[in-house]
Design a protein around this motif. Sequence first.
Motif, PDB file in Angstrom:
ATOM      1  N   PHE A  83       0.828  -1.201   0.000  1.00  0.00           N
ATOM      2  CA  PHE A  83       0.000   0.000   0.000  1.00  0.00           C
ATOM      3  C   PHE A  83       0.866   1.256   0.000  1.00  0.00           C
ATOM      4  O   PHE A  83       0.571   2.223  -0.718  1.00  0.00           O
ATOM      5  CB  PHE A  83      -0.954   0.021   1.197  1.00  0.00           C
ATOM      6  N   LYS A  84       1.948   1.276   0.794  1.00  0.00           N
ATOM      7  CA  LYS A  84       2.834   2.443   0.824  1.00  0.00           C
ATOM      8  C   LYS A  84       3.428   2.719  -0.551  1.00  0.00           C
ATOM      9  O   LYS A  84       3.558   3.873  -0.965  1.00  0.00           O
ATOM     10  CB  LYS A  84       3.954   2.236   1.843  1.00  0.00           C
ATOM     11  N   LYS A  85       3.782   1.651  -1.253  1.00  0.00           N
ATOM     12  CA  LYS A  85       4.337   1.818  -2.601  1.00  0.00           C
ATOM     13  C   LYS A  85       3.289   2.419  -3.523  1.00  0.00           C
ATOM     14  O   LYS A  85       3.574   3.345  -4.295  1.00  0.00           O
ATOM     15  CB  LYS A  85       4.818   0.470  -3.145  1.00  0.00           C
ATOM     16  N   ARG A  86       2.072   1.911  -3.442  1.00  0.00           N
ATOM     17  CA  ARG A  86       1.003   2.429  -4.300  1.00  0.00           C
ATOM     18  C   ARG A  86       0.703   3.887  -3.962  1.00  0.00           C
ATOM     19  O   ARG A  86       0.498   4.711  -4.853  1.00  0.00           O
ATOM     20  CB  ARG A  86      -0.253   1.582  -4.138  1.00  0.00           C
ATOM     21  N   LEU A  87       0.684   4.229  -2.697  1.00  0.00           N
ATOM     22  CA  LEU A  87       0.439   5.606  -2.275  1.00  0.00           C
ATOM     23  C   LEU A  87       1.574   6.519  -2.731  1.00  0.00           C
ATOM     24  O   LEU A  87       1.329   7.645  -3.197  1.00  0.00           O
ATOM     25  CB  LEU A  87       0.282   5.666  -0.751  1.00  0.00           C
ATOM     26  N   GLY A  88       2.804   6.047  -2.623  1.00  0.00           N
ATOM     27  CA  GLY A  88       3.947   6.823  -3.095  1.00  0.00           C
ATOM     28  C   GLY A  88       3.867   7.086  -4.585  1.00  0.00           C
ATOM     29  O   GLY A  88       4.125   8.211  -5.044  1.00  0.00           O
ATOM     30  N   ASN A  89       3.527   6.065  -5.364  1.00  0.00           N
ATOM     31  CA  ASN A  89       3.360   6.243  -6.811  1.00  0.00           C
ATOM     32  C   ASN A  89       2.279   7.269  -7.104  1.00  0.00           C
ATOM     33  O   ASN A  89       2.434   8.127  -7.978  1.00  0.00           O
ATOM     34  CB  ASN A  89       3.003   4.916  -7.481  1.00  0.00           C
ATOM     35  N   PHE A  90       1.173   7.187  -6.368  1.00  0.00           N
ATOM     36  CA  PHE A  90       0.061   8.125  -6.539  1.00  0.00           C
ATOM     37  C   PHE A  90       0.521   9.562  -6.299  1.00  0.00           C
ATOM     38  O   PHE A  90       0.256  10.453  -7.101  1.00  0.00           O
ATOM     39  CB  PHE A  90      -1.079   7.751  -5.578  1.00  0.00           C
ATOM     40  N   VAL A  91       1.230   9.794  -5.206  1.00  0.00           N
ATOM     41  CA  VAL A  91       1.669  11.144  -4.857  1.00  0.00           C
ATOM     42  C   VAL A  91       2.655  11.690  -5.892  1.00  0.00           C
ATOM     43  O   VAL A  91       2.519  12.828  -6.353  1.00  0.00           O
ATOM     44  CB  VAL A  91       2.287  11.159  -3.433  1.00  0.00           C
ATOM     45  N   ILE A  92       3.622  10.879  -6.282  1.00  0.00           N
ATOM     46  CA  ILE A  92       4.657  11.346  -7.222  1.00  0.00           C
ATOM     47  C   ILE A  92       4.057  11.648  -8.587  1.00  0.00           C
ATOM     48  O   ILE A  92       4.263  12.735  -9.151  1.00  0.00           O
ATOM     49  CB  ILE A  92       5.785  10.303  -7.345  1.00  0.00           C
ATOM     50  N   VAL A  93       3.306  10.716  -9.144  1.00  0.00           N
ATOM     51  CA  VAL A  93       2.762  10.901 -10.495  1.00  0.00           C
ATOM     52  C   VAL A  93       1.761  12.049 -10.520  1.00  0.00           C
ATOM     53  O   VAL A  93       1.794  12.904 -11.410  1.00  0.00           O
ATOM     54  CB  VAL A  93       2.124   9.598 -11.026  1.00  0.00           C
ATOM     55  N   LEU A 117      -8.347  12.624  -8.902  1.00  0.00           N
ATOM     56  CA  LEU A 117      -9.534  12.171  -8.176  1.00  0.00           C
ATOM     57  C   LEU A 117      -9.854  10.705  -8.463  1.00  0.00           C
ATOM     58  O   LEU A 117     -10.160   9.931  -7.548  1.00  0.00           O
ATOM     59  CB  LEU A 117     -10.735  13.052  -8.514  1.00  0.00           C
ATOM     60  N   LEU A 118      -9.782  10.299  -9.731  1.00  0.00           N
ATOM     61  CA  LEU A 118     -10.071   8.900 -10.071  1.00  0.00           C
ATOM     62  C   LEU A 118      -9.042   7.956  -9.459  1.00  0.00           C
ATOM     63  O   LEU A 118      -9.391   6.919  -8.889  1.00  0.00           O
ATOM     64  CB  LEU A 118     -10.131   8.717 -11.588  1.00  0.00           C
ATOM     65  N   TRP A 119      -7.787   8.307  -9.587  1.00  0.00           N
ATOM     66  CA  TRP A 119      -6.736   7.470  -9.024  1.00  0.00           C
ATOM     67  C   TRP A 119      -6.811   7.485  -7.495  1.00  0.00           C
ATOM     68  O   TRP A 119      -6.598   6.469  -6.831  1.00  0.00           O
ATOM     69  CB  TRP A 119      -5.379   7.953  -9.501  1.00  0.00           C
ATOM     70  N   GLY A 120      -7.145   8.638  -6.916  1.00  0.00           N
ATOM     71  CA  GLY A 120      -7.315   8.743  -5.471  1.00  0.00           C
ATOM     72  C   GLY A 120      -8.431   7.842  -4.968  1.00  0.00           C
ATOM     73  O   GLY A 120      -8.337   7.259  -3.883  1.00  0.00           O
ATOM     74  N   LEU A 121      -9.494   7.724  -5.762  1.00  0.00           N
ATOM     75  CA  LEU A 121     -10.585   6.820  -5.403  1.00  0.00           C
ATOM     76  C   LEU A 121     -10.091   5.377  -5.338  1.00  0.00           C
ATOM     77  O   LEU A 121     -10.402   4.649  -4.396  1.00  0.00           O
ATOM     78  CB  LEU A 121     -11.731   6.942  -6.409  1.00  0.00           C
ATOM     79  N   LEU A 125      -9.982   3.027  -2.030  1.00  0.00           N
ATOM     80  CA  LEU A 125     -10.603   1.700  -1.976  1.00  0.00           C
ATOM     81  C   LEU A 125      -9.581   0.633  -1.602  1.00  0.00           C
ATOM     82  O   LEU A 125      -9.895  -0.299  -0.852  1.00  0.00           O
ATOM     83  CB  LEU A 125     -11.262   1.364  -3.317  1.00  0.00           C
ATOM     84  N   ASP A 126      -8.380   0.775  -2.114  1.00  0.00           N
ATOM     85  CA  ASP A 126      -7.311  -0.162  -1.772  1.00  0.00           C
ATOM     86  C   ASP A 126      -7.006  -0.079  -0.270  1.00  0.00           C
ATOM     87  O   ASP A 126      -6.840  -1.110   0.394  1.00  0.00           O
ATOM     88  CB  ASP A 126      -6.053   0.157  -2.584  1.00  0.00           C
ATOM     89  N   PHE A 127      -6.954   1.145   0.261  1.00  0.00           N
ATOM     90  CA  PHE A 127      -6.741   1.330   1.696  1.00  0.00           C
ATOM     91  C   PHE A 127      -7.849   0.647   2.484  1.00  0.00           C
ATOM     92  O   PHE A 127      -7.594  -0.083   3.436  1.00  0.00           O
ATOM     93  CB  PHE A 127      -6.690   2.827   2.037  1.00  0.00           C
ATOM     94  N   TRP A 128      -9.073   0.886   2.084  1.00  0.00           N
ATOM     95  CA  TRP A 128     -10.222   0.302   2.796  1.00  0.00           C
ATOM     96  C   TRP A 128     -10.171  -1.227   2.752  1.00  0.00           C
ATOM     97  O   TRP A 128     -10.368  -1.888   3.770  1.00  0.00           O
ATOM     98  CB  TRP A 128     -11.517   0.804   2.182  1.00  0.00           C
TER      99      TRP A 128
END
Length: 175
Positions: A83-93, A117-121, A125-128
């Motif tokens: 999850f941290k990796k996915r969140l990091g990718n989200f923030v950087i991109v 917004l779409l990627w954040g969703l 969901l992945d976090f949840w």
Amino acid sequence: MAPFEPNSNRSYSQEDVQRILQLAIARQADDQDKEFSYELLLEIAGELDISPESLQLAETDWRSQQSEIQQRQAFDTYRLSKFKKRLGNFVIVNSFLILVNFFLIIPSIHWSLGICLLWGLTVGLDFWNNFYAKGEAYEIAFQKWYRQHQLKQNFNTAMKTANTLVNKWLKSLQV
């Protein structure tokens, strides 16, 4: 609460005995920070009329429970790192896309916010799904990870064995 009376005739259920002894052992371990040897465990079991066979079965059960607890901790650590990796990718991109949108392209069109917004969703969901999954959903995810983990370990073991055999064969050809 009544004071402790050592000479009174009291009786306890098996569950009460287990809890009292567990608390006493925990208190003694906290006071002295010591470990108990297997011989002492046998002696305690003997005093409680627990057969060595029952003690051995209980220890086997305890070891398998400890192994499962360690596997579940490894699974939880794996999910957190994923999850941290996915969140990091989200923030950087998305930071890059927002900067490109506002400084290099027409600032009045906010296309990067839609992507964010779409990627954040999906990240939400992945976090949840990762951290609020309980019961059957968690168990299914754990079993899937455990099978993959076991397959990977078996493959690595097989590769080491094959590598050892090939090395022995090559050494025998050189001699």
